[in-house]
Design an enzyme around this catalytic site. Structure first.
Site, PDB file in Angstrom:
ATOM      1  N   GLY A  33      35.241  90.662  60.152  1.00 40.94           N
ATOM      2  CA  GLY A  33      36.379  89.766  60.305  1.00 40.94           C
ATOM      3  C   GLY A  33      37.557  90.355  61.050  1.00 40.94           C
ATOM      4  O   GLY A  33      38.674  89.844  60.933  1.00 40.94           O
ATOM      5  N   LYS A  34      37.338  91.408  61.849  1.00 43.94           N
ATOM      6  CA  LYS A  34      38.444  92.037  62.590  1.00 43.94           C
ATOM      7  C   LYS A  34      39.002  91.100  63.656  1.00 43.94           C
ATOM      8  O   LYS A  34      40.207  90.891  63.733  1.00 43.94           O
ATOM      9  CB  LYS A  34      37.959  93.340  63.251  1.00 43.94           C
ATOM     10  CG  LYS A  34      37.398  94.375  62.306  1.00 43.94           C
ATOM     11  CD  LYS A  34      36.949  95.612  63.034  1.00 43.94           C
ATOM     12  CE  LYS A  34      35.886  95.329  64.071  1.00 43.94           C
ATOM     13  NZ  LYS A  34      34.661  94.732  63.496  1.00 43.94           N
ATOM     14  N   SER A  35      38.116  90.545  64.480  1.00 42.90           N
ATOM     15  CA  SER A  35      38.566  89.672  65.569  1.00 42.90           C
ATOM     16  C   SER A  35      39.230  88.414  65.019  1.00 42.90           C
ATOM     17  O   SER A  35      40.196  87.911  65.601  1.00 42.90           O
ATOM     18  CB  SER A  35      37.382  89.297  66.462  1.00 42.90           C
ATOM     19  OG  SER A  35      36.856  90.442  67.100  1.00 42.90           O
ATOM     20  N   TYR A  36      38.742  87.903  63.897  1.00 44.52           N
ATOM     21  CA  TYR A  36      39.364  86.715  63.301  1.00 44.52           C
ATOM     22  C   TYR A  36      40.778  87.043  62.828  1.00 44.52           C
ATOM     23  O   TYR A  36      41.703  86.252  63.015  1.00 44.52           O
ATOM     24  CB  TYR A  36      38.518  86.215  62.138  1.00 44.52           C
ATOM     25  CG  TYR A  36      39.132  85.037  61.408  1.00 44.52           C
ATOM     26  CD1 TYR A  36      39.147  83.772  61.993  1.00 44.52           C
ATOM     27  CD2 TYR A  36      39.710  85.197  60.158  1.00 44.52           C
ATOM     28  CE1 TYR A  36      39.724  82.699  61.334  1.00 44.52           C
ATOM     29  CE2 TYR A  36      40.294  84.127  59.496  1.00 44.52           C
ATOM     30  CZ  TYR A  36      40.289  82.870  60.088  1.00 44.52           C
ATOM     31  OH  TYR A  36      40.876  81.814  59.442  1.00 44.52           O
ATOM     32  N   GLY A  89      31.137  92.396  62.189  1.00 45.31           N
ATOM     33  CA  GLY A  89      31.096  91.123  61.476  1.00 45.31           C
ATOM     34  C   GLY A  89      31.952  91.071  60.230  1.00 45.31           C
ATOM     35  O   GLY A  89      31.799  90.158  59.406  1.00 45.31           O
ATOM     36  N   ASP A 149      41.957  95.623  68.658  1.00 44.50           N
ATOM     37  CA  ASP A 149      40.794  95.119  67.935  1.00 44.50           C
ATOM     38  C   ASP A 149      39.654  96.099  68.192  1.00 44.50           C
ATOM     39  O   ASP A 149      39.044  96.095  69.260  1.00 44.50           O
ATOM     40  CB  ASP A 149      40.441  93.717  68.423  1.00 44.50           C
ATOM     41  CG  ASP A 149      39.250  93.116  67.671  1.00 44.50           C
ATOM     42  OD1 ASP A 149      38.852  93.700  66.639  1.00 44.50           O
ATOM     43  OD2 ASP A 149      38.725  92.091  68.123  1.00 44.50           O
ATOM     44  N   GLY A 198      33.126  97.189  66.144  1.00 42.70           N
ATOM     45  CA  GLY A 198      32.611  97.285  64.782  1.00 42.70           C
ATOM     46  C   GLY A 198      31.783  98.534  64.567  1.00 42.70           C
ATOM     47  O   GLY A 198      30.917  98.875  65.371  1.00 42.70           O
TER      48      GLY A 198
END
Length: 581
Positions: A102-105, A100, A248, A251
């Site tokens: 913000g890696k994928s964003y 959560g 990506d 997490g």
């Protein structure tokens, strides 16, 4: 460019809903490339400072002059890596951080304007630059692959036939690779966007089948960019190949803070195992750079994890690599954020020995001819004849390589052609007796088949690759249609366009990138849902053969609407599937 350090950036995101509900305070401060973190339990302590190549402040809104947008992140990191790819280097960008953060964003972003991440921006920019540099002497080709690593198992996201675990192997020349991973040819950004969308749909289906979410698996999107240029100096076609790896990572998390139990706890253990191995590899490589007395042949635990094995070249090998560490600004995540900062600080000490992946024959011949021209000019300046370098003399009668009378230009290709033949002969025909005993018949056959498969792939023409890609696309659409997933009227599968007047089901997921990726139409009358003999076929742990029935009843206005659904003895539904419309 050889011996360049890994480029490291950190990015802090805004508070999420959970952190706002806990009235969290921000413990991160950024000034230029420096990031500081304060310990909320020890207010008197001096904040810990870390300096990186970039520190991106994305905690506030775009009204803040210090706010780092998606475009700014791509401009600093993505554009530079794309430039290296055009130069012929292998490049890699990977995102690391807690769940959560913000890696994928950062990597994929959202579909809205100015919200696209590094991957779609880089792919679009790639084709724009190819169009700008178009010339009769230059031809470019692009191939892509998309895979995920879940619990140390590799799955091909672009192949509809991919069901189980793909085998990871290592070739003495090619290095680590995934056996059987599809590599599809694309000719435009729209093709890549379509394949990314298909890959995300495949992740969604897998998430349903295996009861996982996107954050539980590492996603690796690979682009193989090939440039072929006709060199007038040597009258040869020189080729440069760049492998662009966009990763990506799953997490990292702590079981006590995430409350993981059962399957989730096992998933977390596998994720943390691969990330811990990645940390060990980074630490070992950083230690190797800081301690010059340490032997470079000392053991690096690449093979302890599938992730590190596949990223072997990108970590301290032949690659230009960038790491983006995603940070949570909240005080409740202080320990995880500090761990991420230390991880990133260690990574910036790694140095990669990147080289341009150019065709060695063309490069060597060009360099030799340039040397011949230079020597001719030198002799002409001294008033001596350059006839001995004209290449018109007969070859050495003894056949001795490098003997007087044999021209450089005619010598180089023969030596280059003989070398791999001698190498292959040594491997296949002249093995020592002890090694022959170790290679059993099955291993020899397996090696032969794999080598023949690699040669066949290398010999495929561009037209054959395009036909193969189109066949796989049709197979993928047929599989989705069999599952009951709605396609657009033109047969495309990009995006989900919810019909306003037709009842339907959409999938929901914890990850917004995987949510609403699948759309199931409920036809007029009865629509059966289940694992076998159903209009909408679902598979998963709690899906029965005849799971439930939906009835669509026309309203007075003549519009269809969901009537009611009747479930069998088990009331468990398809995870994340809800009526819509």
């Amino acid at each position: 460019m050889a011996g360049a350090s890994v480029k490291v950036a950190v990015r802090v995101r805004p508070f999420n809903t959970r952190e706002l509900n806990h009235a969290a305070t921000c413990v991160i401060q950024m000034q230029g490339p420096t990031t500081c973190i304060a310990n909320p339990k020890q207010a008197k302590d001096v904040p810990k400072s870390f300096t990186f190549d970039y520190s991106y402040w994305s905690h506030t809104s775009e009204d803040d002059p210090h706010f780092a947008s998606q475009h700014q992140v791509y401009k600093d990191i993505g554009e530079e890596m794309l430039l290296h790819a055009f130069e012929g280097y292998n490049v890699c960008i990977f995102a690391y951080g807690q769940t959560g953060a913000g890696k994928s964003y950062t990597m994929m972003g959202k579909q809205e304007k100015d919200q696209q991440g590094i991957i779609p921006q880089l792919c679009e920019d790639l084709f724009l630059r190819v169009a700008e540099e178009a010339s009769p002497s230059l031809s470019c080709s692009v191939e892509v692959s998309y895979m995920e690593i879940y619990c140390e198992r590799v799955r091909d996201l672009l192949s509809p036939k991919s069901r189980g675990n793909l085998r990871v192997r290592e070739h003495p020349i090619m290095g680590p690779y995934v056996e059987g991973l599809s590599k599809l040819a694309v000719t435009s950004f729209e093709d890549i966007a379509d394949l990314m969308d298909c890959g995300n749909k495949a992740r969604t289906v897998a998430a349903t089948n295996m009861n996982e979410t996107s954050s539980r698996s590492h996603a690796v999107f690979t682009i193989v960019f090939t440039q072929r240029r006709h060199d007038e100096l040597t009258d040869l076609d020189a080729e440069k190949v760049s492998k662009i790896s966009l990763v990506d990572l799953a997490g990292s998390e702590r079981a006590d803070s995430s409350g993981a139990k059962g399957t989730r706890l096992k998933e977390g253990a596998n994720i943390n195992k691969s990330l811990t191995t990645l940390g060990k590899v980074i630490s070992a490589l950083a230690e190797m750079q800081s301690n010059h007395k340490r032997k470079k042949s000392e053991f690096i635990p690449y093979r302890d994890s599938v992730l590190t094995w596949l990223l072997k070249e990108n970590l301290g090998g032949n690659s230009r690599t960038a790491m983006i560490a995603a940070l949570s600004p909240a005080d409740i995540n202080y320990e995880e954020t500090l761990s991420t900062l230390r991880y990133a600080d260690r990574a910036k000490q790694i140095r990669c020995n990147a080289i341009i992946n150019e065709d060695p024959n063309a490069r060597l011949i060009r360099e030799l001819k340039e040397e011949v021209a230079r020597l001719r000019d030198l002799l002409s300046a001294q008033g001596l004849s350059g006839a001995c370098f004209s290449g018109s003399e007969p070859a050495d009668p003894g056949g001795g390589q490098g003997m007087p009378g044999m021209p450089f230009a005619s010598m180089a290709p023969s030596s280059l052609l003989l070398e791999p033949v001698a190498l292959n002969g040594e491997l296949e025909l002249h093995l020592p007796s002890s090694e022959e005993q170790l290679l059993c018949t099955e291993e020899a056959m397996e090696r032969l088949q794999e080598t023949e498969r690699i040669i066949a792939e290398l010999n495929e023409t561009w037209e054959e690759k395009l036909r193969k890609t189109e066949a796989m696309r049709m197979e993928r659409e047929a599989l989705l249609a069999e599952m009951g997933v709605a396609l657009r009227e033109d047969g495309g599968t990009v995006g989900v366009f919810s019909p306003k007047k037709t009842p339907h089901l959409v999938n929901l997921n914890e990850d917004p990138l995987m949510s609403e990726c699948l759309l199931y139409h409920l036809k007029d009358g009865v629509t059966r849902v289940g694992g076998q003999n159903a209009d909408i076929r679902l598979s998963g742990q709690f899906i029965q053969e005849q799971h439930c029935i939906f009835r669509s009843v026309a309203c007075e206005a003549g519009e269809g609407g969901p009537g009611y659904g009747t479930a069998h003895s088990s009331s468990r539904r398809h995870p994340g599937a809800v009526p819509g419309g």
